[in-house]
Each structure stands twice: as structure tokens, then as C-alpha cells.
Scaffold this active site. Structure first.
Site, PDB file in Angstrom:
ATOM      1  N   LYS A 189       0.871  -1.181   0.000  1.00 33.28           N
ATOM      2  CA  LYS A 189       0.000   0.000   0.000  1.00 33.28           C
ATOM      3  C   LYS A 189       0.905   1.228   0.000  1.00 33.28           C
ATOM      4  O   LYS A 189       0.819   2.108   0.860  1.00 33.28           O
ATOM      5  CB  LYS A 189      -0.933  -0.026   1.210  1.00 33.28           C
ATOM      6  CG  LYS A 189      -2.086   0.971   1.137  1.00 33.28           C
ATOM      7  CD  LYS A 189      -3.057   0.688   0.022  1.00 33.28           C
ATOM      8  CE  LYS A 189      -4.239   1.667   0.085  1.00 33.28           C
ATOM      9  NZ  LYS A 189      -5.092   1.575  -1.117  1.00 33.28           N
ATOM     10  N   ASP A 245      -1.799 -12.253   5.505  1.00 32.47           N
ATOM     11  CA  ASP A 245      -2.786 -12.981   6.294  1.00 32.47           C
ATOM     12  C   ASP A 245      -4.148 -12.907   5.620  1.00 32.47           C
ATOM     13  O   ASP A 245      -4.865 -13.912   5.494  1.00 32.47           O
ATOM     14  CB  ASP A 245      -2.846 -12.373   7.698  1.00 32.47           C
ATOM     15  CG  ASP A 245      -3.654 -13.205   8.680  1.00 32.47           C
ATOM     16  OD1 ASP A 245      -4.066 -14.330   8.332  1.00 32.47           O
ATOM     17  OD2 ASP A 245      -3.874 -12.730   9.798  1.00 32.47           O
TER      18      ASP A 245
END
Length: 371
Positions: A189, A245
């Protein structure tokens, strides 16, 4: 050849699926003349119940003394549903990763033709999907400083990464890409997070040592969409802890069930293998848990011990069993078999190296579980 395996069955369905993994290891031992010695230890809720500690020192010692570690799953509703619990099963897993230096989590996403119809995606989108996610495992927001301010109304979780943490997993991912289709996608990001910008800078410099690998960069929100829209575009995905995750659990559904996905957690001197699913306490003792993720984790364990042919045999046996419709209810709601029986059939396929030795037509209907 002898190998010592630390076995951490854990909680919920963990002991049931690990039992099938051990059966597979025993079959591999017979076929490939390897003696596996097993040492069992507690982690998670069962360890809290027994010792008031989710990861006893004795468990760490057992893992450090093993050639590889096979783990089930951790978690229990009495801790999960209690927001005021000060000791939690997950603390044991995080501590284990830190104690053993397990910095790289590797999760392959592979689809099976015989199961393409149960994927929530269209069959043509999931056919021949084959990519692997390298998730950094010991840094980031999960391990950063966390707490609440004095008034209790404000909480914080700090995400922190160093170049050395990024470098060591990035090089593993590049090496894997070099052995596959020579494509690597960094998921981050970087338009918002400074840690992601450090990831891009570091990976970009490492890429200079791997000029044969094509590197692409993708924001995590776009990656989450692309995994659903066109999963075949990926080969090796590299990402940080929390992003990994999330997207690996998303990617697991491409296959049709989270019960199919194995994983390896690799460190400098230790390696742990486990299914990516949780402890699924609602299924405990019912014989309906899918053991295949654990069995495929065993295949990855065998690879790590340089028993590559044995790992191939486990994967081929698993696919053969699935192709013959032998599966648990998460894969077939109307006609399915028990956890133990699926394990037994994979063992049978491993022992019978020739295809004609495995005769699914001889399966007794009485062995199935129809709900």
C-alpha cells in the site's frame, strides 16, 4: 535415514487432522525407507489449560531439537469470545514464530480439476490456477508496539519494518520465482504507508540481482480484486504480514475450501508446517474435518527434508483420492467420507505406487458419512 518430527496437535480439530498427517508420514516412511521419530508437545488453548502458558518452554525446546515441526491448529471459544482474556492461544503461536525465527510463511494456491465446480468462481477462472504467496511472518503490525492511551478511548498498533526483515523473505521469493515462471508481484500500500514504500525500495534493489525475474507492483486493494477477477495472472506474490494474512485466506476460497490449503513457515534453522485453517471447534470429534490441508503440509515438510520424491508421492496420492470423489463434507455436501477415511485412502494410494493398486470401486458404502 532418520528424522525427528515435533508434533503440535493444538486445539479443536487440530489433533484429528494431525493424526492423518502422521499416518501419511508413516506410509511415506515405509515406501521410501525413512524412519520418522515423533515428539509431541502442547501449544494454544490446551497448553493454557495444562500449564497456564500458551507456549511452554518445553514446547520450544522440542521444536528446536526437531528436523521439522508439524502443527494442527489453535484457538478455543472460551478464549476467543472473551475480550478480557489476558492469556490467549494466539499468543503462543506468535511467540513460537519469534522464538524459532520463522520469518517466511509460504502458502501455495493450487486448484484441482475435479473440484473446479465447487469454487465460488466460474470454472474457467479457476482451472490451472497455481501461485504461491510469500508472507513476512515476524514483523509488521502484529508485532509492533500496541496499547491504549490513559483515557482508554484511544488504541494504537504500530507497524514497523526494517530493510533486513524485508530482504531475507524477498530473496526467498525471488529464488522461488526463478524456479517457477519467473514472475513476482509485490503487494503493498505504497501510496499510503511508509513501510510499504520501504518494501518497494528494498525489493527494487534486490531485483537488480534477479534480472531474469519480472517484477510487478500492486496495491493490496487491487490485488484483492485481481485474485478474484484473474487469479491465473499470478505466479509468486510477496507481501507483508497483515496483507498476507488476509489475501491468503481470500485466495484459499478459489480452491473451494480452506481445508485444502497447506503452509510452511520457514526460519534460518527451523521449519513449521500447518494447514491454514483454524481450529474449527464446532467440528471437533465429529469426523468431518478436511485433513487434506494438513496432508499437503506434510508434503511441504518432506520437500524441506530433501525428500522430494516422497512429497510428490503425497501430492499425487491426494489428487488421485480427490479425483475418485473421496472427500469430506466441505467438498461434497451430499456424499462424503470421514476425516479418518480420507486419510486412510491417501495412505492406501501412497503405499500402492502403481495406479491399479488403488481401487476406489471397492470402497464400502458403509464407510461414508451421508448427512
Amino acid at each position: 535415514m532418520q528424522k525427528k518430527i515435533a508434533v503440535l496437535p493444538g486445539d479443536g480439530i487440530g489433533p484429528e487432522v494431525v493424526e492423518q498427517g502422521i499416518k501419511v508420514l508413516k506410509a511415506v516412511g515405509e515406501r521410501f525407507s525413512v524412519k520418522f521419530n515423533y515428539e509431541y508437545a502442547d501449544i494454544g488453548a490446551v497448553a493454557i489449560d495444562n500449564t497456564d502458558n500458551p507456549l511452554p518452554d518445553s514446547t520450544i525446546d522440542t521444536c528446536l531439537g526437531a528436523d521439522a515441526i508439524l502443527m494442527g491448529a489453535i484457538g478455543d471459544p472460551k478464549y476467543d469470545n472473551n475480550p478480557n482474556a489476558t492469556v490467549r492461544p494466539e499468543q503462543g503461536l506468535l511467540k513460537l514464530r519469534k522464538s524459532l525465527g520463522l520469518f517466511a510463511n509460504i502458502r501455495p494456491i493450487t486448484t484441482y480439476k475435479s473440484l473446479a465446480h465447487i469454487s465460488p468462481l466460474k470454472e474457467e477462472k479457476v482451472q490451472d490456477v497455481d501461485f504461491v504467496v510469500f508472507r513476512e511472518l515476524t514483523g509488521g503490525i502484529y508485532f509492533g508496539e500496541k496499547g491504549r492511551k490513559d483515557d482508554g478511548d484511544t488504541a494504537f498498533d504500530i507497524c514497523s519494518y526494517s530493510k533486513s526483515e524485508i530482504d531475507r523473505i524477498a530473496r526467498l521469493a525471488f529464488e522461488s520465482a526463478r524456479q517457477r515462471s519467473k514472475r513476482l508481484t509485490l503487494v503493498d500500500k505504497a501510496n499510503v504507508l511508509e513501510t510499504s514504500r520501504l518494501w518497494r525500495d528494498t525489493v527494487g534493489k534486490i531485483a537488480e540481482d534477479y534480472t531474469d525475474v519480472k517484477v510487478e507492483y500492486m496495491f493490496v486493494d487491487n490485488a484483492a480484486m485481481q485474485i478474484i477477477m484473474n487469479p491465473k495472472q499470478f505466479d509468486v506474490i510477496l507481501t507483508e504480514n497483515m496483507f498476507g494474512d488476509i489475501i491468503t485466506d481470500e485466495a484459499s476460497m478459489i480452491t473451494g475450501s480452506i481445508g485444502l490449503l497447506p503452509s510452511a513457515s520457514i526460519g534460518t534453522s527451523s521449519a513449521l508446517f500447518e494447514p491454514i485453517h483454524g481450529s474449527y471447534p464446532q467440528a471437533k470429534g465429529k469426523g468431518i474435518a478436511n485433513p487434506i490441508a494438513t496432508i499437503l503440509s506434510v508434503a511441504m515438510l518432506l520437500d524441506s527434508l530433501s525428500l522430494v520424491d516422497a512429497g510428490i508421492a503425497v501430492r499425487e496420492a491426494t489428487e488421485k483420492v480427490l479425483n475418485n470423489g473421496i472427500m469430506t463434507p466441505d467438498l461434497n455436501e451430499t456424499h462424503h467420507y470421514t476425516t479418518a477415511y480420507v486419510g486412510d485412502m491417501i495412505v492406501s494410494a501412497i503405499k500402492n505406487e502403481e495406479s491399479e493398486g488403488f481401487k476406489p470401486e471397492n470402497i464400502s458404502v458403509g464407510m461414508s458419512t451421508i448427512i
